[in-house]
Design a protein around this motif. Structure first.
Motif, PDB file in Angstrom:
ATOM      1  N   GLY A 105     -66.309  31.122  12.900  1.00  0.00           N
ATOM      2  CA  GLY A 105     -67.124  31.491  13.603  1.00  0.00           C
ATOM      3  C   GLY A 105     -68.519  32.561  12.985  1.00  0.00           C
ATOM      4  O   GLY A 105     -68.525  33.353  13.673  1.00  0.00           O
ATOM      5  N   THR A 120     -79.470  26.604   6.369  1.00  0.00           N
ATOM      6  CA  THR A 120     -78.967  26.160   6.842  1.00  0.00           C
ATOM      7  C   THR A 120     -77.567  27.760   7.105  1.00  0.00           C
ATOM      8  O   THR A 120     -77.205  27.823   5.442  1.00  0.00           O
ATOM      9  CB  THR A 120     -78.256  25.077   7.444  1.00  0.00           C
ATOM     10  OG1 THR A 120     -78.727  24.221   7.460  1.00  0.00           O
ATOM     11  CG2 THR A 120     -76.653  24.934   7.905  1.00  0.00           C
ATOM     12  N   THR A 172     -70.176  21.400   2.445  1.00  0.00           N
ATOM     13  CA  THR A 172     -69.052  20.939   3.553  1.00  0.00           C
ATOM     14  C   THR A 172     -67.986  20.323   3.201  1.00  0.00           C
ATOM     15  O   THR A 172     -66.804  20.494   3.839  1.00  0.00           O
ATOM     16  CB  THR A 172     -69.928  20.698   5.251  1.00  0.00           C
ATOM     17  OG1 THR A 172     -71.191  21.720   5.217  1.00  0.00           O
ATOM     18  CG2 THR A 172     -68.917  20.325   5.828  1.00  0.00           C
ATOM     19  N   ARG A 228     -75.878  20.751   1.603  1.00  0.00           N
ATOM     20  CA  ARG A 228     -74.358  21.624   3.653  1.00  0.00           C
ATOM     21  C   ARG A 228     -73.692  20.194   2.927  1.00  0.00           C
ATOM     22  O   ARG A 228     -71.806  20.205   3.238  1.00  0.00           O
ATOM     23  CB  ARG A 228     -75.594  20.751   4.503  1.00  0.00           C
ATOM     24  CG  ARG A 228     -76.386  21.813   4.630  1.00  0.00           C
ATOM     25  CD  ARG A 228     -77.057  22.033   6.101  1.00  0.00           C
ATOM     26  NE  ARG A 228     -77.264  20.292   6.295  1.00  0.00           N
ATOM     27  CZ  ARG A 228     -78.984  20.160   5.571  1.00  0.00           C
ATOM     28  NH1 ARG A 228     -79.875  20.836   5.540  1.00  0.00           N
ATOM     29  NH2 ARG A 228     -79.545  18.681   6.532  1.00  0.00           N
ATOM     30  N   LEU A 242     -73.511  28.811   7.310  1.00  0.00           N
ATOM     31  CA  LEU A 242     -72.616  27.748   6.695  1.00  0.00           C
ATOM     32  C   LEU A 242     -71.505  29.550   7.477  1.00  0.00           C
ATOM     33  O   LEU A 242     -71.833  29.948   6.547  1.00  0.00           O
ATOM     34  CB  LEU A 242     -72.209  27.485   5.067  1.00  0.00           C
ATOM     35  CG  LEU A 242     -73.126  26.735   4.972  1.00  0.00           C
ATOM     36  CD1 LEU A 242     -73.079  26.128   3.430  1.00  0.00           C
ATOM     37  CD2 LEU A 242     -73.875  25.128   5.805  1.00  0.00           C
ATOM     38  N   GLY A 243     -70.874  28.977   8.331  1.00  0.00           N
ATOM     39  CA  GLY A 243     -69.937  29.364   8.590  1.00  0.00           C
ATOM     40  C   GLY A 243     -68.193  29.288   8.756  1.00  0.00           C
ATOM     41  O   GLY A 243     -68.378  28.026   8.316  1.00  0.00           O
ATOM     42  N   ILE A 244     -67.712  30.646   9.000  1.00  0.00           N
ATOM     43  CA  ILE A 244     -65.974  30.199   8.530  1.00  0.00           C
ATOM     44  C   ILE A 244     -65.729  31.123  10.192  1.00  0.00           C
ATOM     45  O   ILE A 244     -65.850  32.085  10.322  1.00  0.00           O
ATOM     46  CB  ILE A 244     -65.523  30.571   7.143  1.00  0.00           C
ATOM     47  CG1 ILE A 244     -66.293  29.904   5.721  1.00  0.00           C
ATOM     48  CG2 ILE A 244     -64.436  30.494   7.345  1.00  0.00           C
ATOM     49  CD1 ILE A 244     -65.506  28.396   5.776  1.00  0.00           C
ATOM     50  N   GLY A 276     -65.171  22.943   4.318  1.00  0.00           N
ATOM     51  CA  GLY A 276     -65.414  22.719   6.526  1.00  0.00           C
ATOM     52  C   GLY A 276     -65.888  23.439   6.796  1.00  0.00           C
ATOM     53  O   GLY A 276     -65.422  23.895   8.479  1.00  0.00           O
ATOM     54  N   TYR A 277     -67.411  23.426   6.927  1.00  0.00           N
ATOM     55  CA  TYR A 277     -68.320  24.741   6.611  1.00  0.00           C
ATOM     56  C   TYR A 277     -68.153  24.577   8.334  1.00  0.00           C
ATOM     57  O   TYR A 277     -68.859  23.574   8.663  1.00  0.00           O
ATOM     58  CB  TYR A 277     -69.440  25.340   5.907  1.00  0.00           C
ATOM     59  CG  TYR A 277     -69.027  26.420   4.897  1.00  0.00           C
ATOM     60  CD1 TYR A 277     -68.670  27.394   5.019  1.00  0.00           C
ATOM     61  CD2 TYR A 277     -68.926  26.179   3.612  1.00  0.00           C
ATOM     62  CE1 TYR A 277     -67.995  27.936   3.912  1.00  0.00           C
ATOM     63  CE2 TYR A 277     -69.599  25.966   2.098  1.00  0.00           C
ATOM     64  CZ  TYR A 277     -68.397  27.389   2.890  1.00  0.00           C
ATOM     65  OH  TYR A 277     -68.645  28.053   1.402  1.00  0.00           O
ATOM     66  N   GLU A 278     -68.601  25.803   9.583  1.00  0.00           N
ATOM     67  CA  GLU A 278     -69.482  25.521  10.516  1.00  0.00           C
ATOM     68  C   GLU A 278     -70.873  25.389  10.012  1.00  0.00           C
ATOM     69  O   GLU A 278     -71.139  26.392   8.957  1.00  0.00           O
ATOM     70  CB  GLU A 278     -68.536  26.334  11.229  1.00  0.00           C
ATOM     71  CG  GLU A 278     -67.962  26.281  11.998  1.00  0.00           C
ATOM     72  CD  GLU A 278     -67.411  27.541  11.995  1.00  0.00           C
ATOM     73  OE1 GLU A 278     -67.899  28.887  12.217  1.00  0.00           O
ATOM     74  OE2 GLU A 278     -65.338  27.649  12.414  1.00  0.00           O
ATOM     75  N   GLN A 279     -72.481  24.254  10.514  1.00  0.00           N
ATOM     76  CA  GLN A 279     -72.755  24.823  10.627  1.00  0.00           C
ATOM     77  C   GLN A 279     -73.777  24.752  11.849  1.00  0.00           C
ATOM     78  O   GLN A 279     -73.767  24.489  12.961  1.00  0.00           O
ATOM     79  CB  GLN A 279     -73.684  23.522   9.719  1.00  0.00           C
ATOM     80  CG  GLN A 279     -72.982  22.752   8.706  1.00  0.00           C
ATOM     81  CD  GLN A 279     -73.207  21.553   7.923  1.00  0.00           C
ATOM     82  OE1 GLN A 279     -74.728  21.488   8.482  1.00  0.00           O
ATOM     83  NE2 GLN A 279     -72.682  20.825   7.531  1.00  0.00           N
ATOM     84  N   GLN A 280     -75.223  25.830  10.702  1.00  0.00           N
ATOM     85  CA  GLN A 280     -76.324  26.532  12.119  1.00  0.00           C
ATOM     86  C   GLN A 280     -77.731  26.446  11.615  1.00  0.00           C
ATOM     87  O   GLN A 280     -78.039  27.381  10.331  1.00  0.00           O
ATOM     88  CB  GLN A 280     -75.820  27.724  12.680  1.00  0.00           C
ATOM     89  CG  GLN A 280     -76.976  27.918  13.756  1.00  0.00           C
ATOM     90  CD  GLN A 280     -76.838  29.757  14.052  1.00  0.00           C
ATOM     91  OE1 GLN A 280     -75.835  30.884  13.377  1.00  0.00           O
ATOM     92  NE2 GLN A 280     -77.628  30.270  14.762  1.00  0.00           N
TER      93      GLN A 280
END
Length: 258
Positions: free
Chosen positions: A181, A175, A157, A153, A177-179, A161-165
């Motif tokens: 949204g 996890t 990231t 992760r 990994l989002g771009i 710069g991924y968003e993490q959920q």
């Protein structure tokens, strides 16, 4: 269904290819299993083969005389392969190849991430990557699994710069990994029973019926590794192809194939 004449956003899986020593068994396997057809490039491409689905590019195959570890290489899209490769090295990656310019098609690099998984980077030129997704025979998802998901992760990231959920559950670390949204890829941890399974990226290809596909695998020269089994995201079948590569096939829920 997604058709993409434009470059995939940075950080999104945009292509997968594989090096094989014998092309015919691989063509027979994926042609029979997924309906792929194959276009052989000219001498300037080194005979690189593009697998297509209804005329749209879905994967690549290269032929080498010297055997190499079998496996699909998943490429993450980038706007600047040189800069992303430099960040990757700073974050602990090892460069296997590149960055190199592939004619006017684009630029690429292949890395080993800090957990030991092979991953590619692709900066689009004339070739953007896969041209269709989310239909039977085409890409739907990719994930990296290792024994150190926290390190994975941090590494990915740092690159994008991924968003993490966090989607973890008891005895299961995962996890998304989002771009912007939207989910782009996943990073997970192997369970206690995985033993010394190496870190790896796996990509998922959609199929219409996992249970109908499973009996075909052995007859086409492959092997069922696991499944089919139900998951929250569809019925999944893990297969091994004739070159020893592993691929995940997924029969998506009806509401996921729009």
């Amino acid at each position: 269904m997604t058709l993409s004449p434009s470059p995939w956003p940075a950080g999104v899986p945009g292509w997968a290819d594989m090096v094989v020593t014998e092309l015919a068994p691989t063509q027979r396997f994926y042609g029979g299993l997924l309906g792929w057809q194959f276009v052989v490039g000219g001498p300037e491409t080194g005979g690189y083969v593009t697998a297509t689905l209804d005329g749209c590019a879905v994967a690549g195959l290269a032929v080498a005389d010297v055997p190499s570890p079998a496996g699909w290489c998943v490429y993450l899209a980038t706007d600047d392969v040189s800069a992303t490769t430099a960040r990757a090295v700073e974050a602990g990656a090892t460069v296997v190849m590149g960055p190199t310019t592939e004619l006017d098609l684009g630029r690429r690099a292949v890395l080993i991430d800090p957990t030991g998984a092979t991953v590619g980077l692709w900066e689009s030129g004339r070739q953007t990557g896969w041209e269709v997704t989310d239909v039977p025979g085409a890409f739907v998802w990719a994930e990296q699994m290792s024994h150190d998901p926290a390190a994975a992760r941090r590494f990915y990231t740092a690159l994008f710069g991924y968003e993490q959920q966090d989607m973890s559950a008891p005895d299961f670390t995962y996890t998304s990994l989002g771009i912007g949204g939207s989910p782009a890829a996943g990073v997970g941890g192997y369970g206690h029973g995985a033993g010394d399974v190496p870190a790896a990226w796996t990509w998922y290809v959609a199929v219409e019926e996992a249970d109908a596909i499973a009996p075909l695998v052995a007859s086409l020269g492959g092997e069922v590794v696991s499944g089919p089994e139900d998951t929250p995201y569809g019925r999944v079948l893990l297969v091994r192809g004739p070159a020893g590569e592993v691929l995940a096939l997924v029969e998506q829920p009806d509401d996921a194939t729009a």
